[in-house]
Design an enzyme around this catalytic site. Structure first.
Site, short mmCIF file in Angstrom:
data_model
loop_
_atom_site.label_atom_id
_atom_site.label_comp_id
_atom_site.label_asym_id
_atom_site.label_seq_id
_atom_site.Cartn_x
_atom_site.Cartn_y
_atom_site.Cartn_z
N TYR A 19 4.92 3.02 -3.51
CA TYR A 19 3.57 2.97 -2.95
C TYR A 19 2.82 4.25 -3.28
O TYR A 19 1.70 4.23 -3.79
CB TYR A 19 3.63 2.77 -1.43
CG TYR A 19 2.26 2.83 -0.77
CD1 TYR A 19 1.40 1.75 -0.84
CD2 TYR A 19 1.84 3.97 -0.10
CE1 TYR A 19 0.13 1.80 -0.25
CE2 TYR A 19 0.58 4.04 0.49
CZ TYR A 19 -0.26 2.95 0.41
OH TYR A 19 -1.50 3.01 0.99
N SER A 39 -5.42 6.59 -0.77
CA SER A 39 -4.62 6.82 0.43
C SER A 39 -4.30 8.29 0.54
O SER A 39 -4.33 9.02 -0.46
CB SER A 39 -3.32 6.01 0.34
OG SER A 39 -2.42 6.35 1.37
#
Length: 171
Positions: free
Chosen positions: A89, A76
């Site tokens: 996250y 990501s």
């Protein structure tokens, strides 16, 4: 859990040795480290890192025996930079990028390529109903096209990292 991942790997190996593995399990739970719920880090690590780690370890012996393959870890933009409400996250995605880099180093002379894919916002079901215009963020096909292209290079070339963002910038 590890047992289910091993069952999945065994099912895959019954079909043959994979030449491409795409580790794409993951989820985002917004929060800040200081106030996110108890167990948030463990849950994010289990899905966003451990699933890739254990699946790769289960399939890797067959790939090594074959002497070729390509592993894609869907990281990501959060793997590269911390951001507000990123919390656990982002930590888990930083760890997945680190896993990718270590794996690449270990496998580069064994005929197995490793690519970390670091997309920004991609329109998936998680964005449905968010109010964000689908034309503002990338399409999942954009990511698939880049993975496909990287997977079809000569054996002596590897794309180590793919970083993609929406044209108008991150959200």
């Amino acid at each position: 859990d590890v047992y289910k991942r091993q069952q999945f790997a065994n099912w895959c190996l019954e079909k043959g040795t994979p030449t491409i593995l795409i580790n794409n399990a993951g989820f985002f739970a917004p929060g800040n480290i200081q106030d996110e719920g108890e167990g948030a880090l463990e849950q994010q690590m289990a899905v966003n890192l451990y699933s890739a780690y254990h699946t790769t370890r289960a399939l890797l012996p067959a790939m090594l025996k074959m002497g070729k393959g390509h592993i894609f870890n869907i990281c990501s933009i959060a793997s590269l930079n911390a951001y507000a409400q990123g919390g656990s996250y982002s930590i888990s995605k930083f760890a997945l990028l680190g896993f990718s880099k270590n794996l690449r180093l270990e496998l580069k002379d064994k005929g197995i390529k490793v690519t970390a894919v670091c997309p920004g916002a991609v329109y998936t079901n998680s964005w449905a109903g968010s109010g964000v215009d689908p034309k503002r963020i990338m399409e999942s096909e954009d990511i698939a096209k880049m993975v496909f292209a990287a997977a079809h290079l000569s054996p002596q070339a590897v794309v180590e990292d793919i970083v993609m963002r929406p044209q108008l910038g991150d959200l």
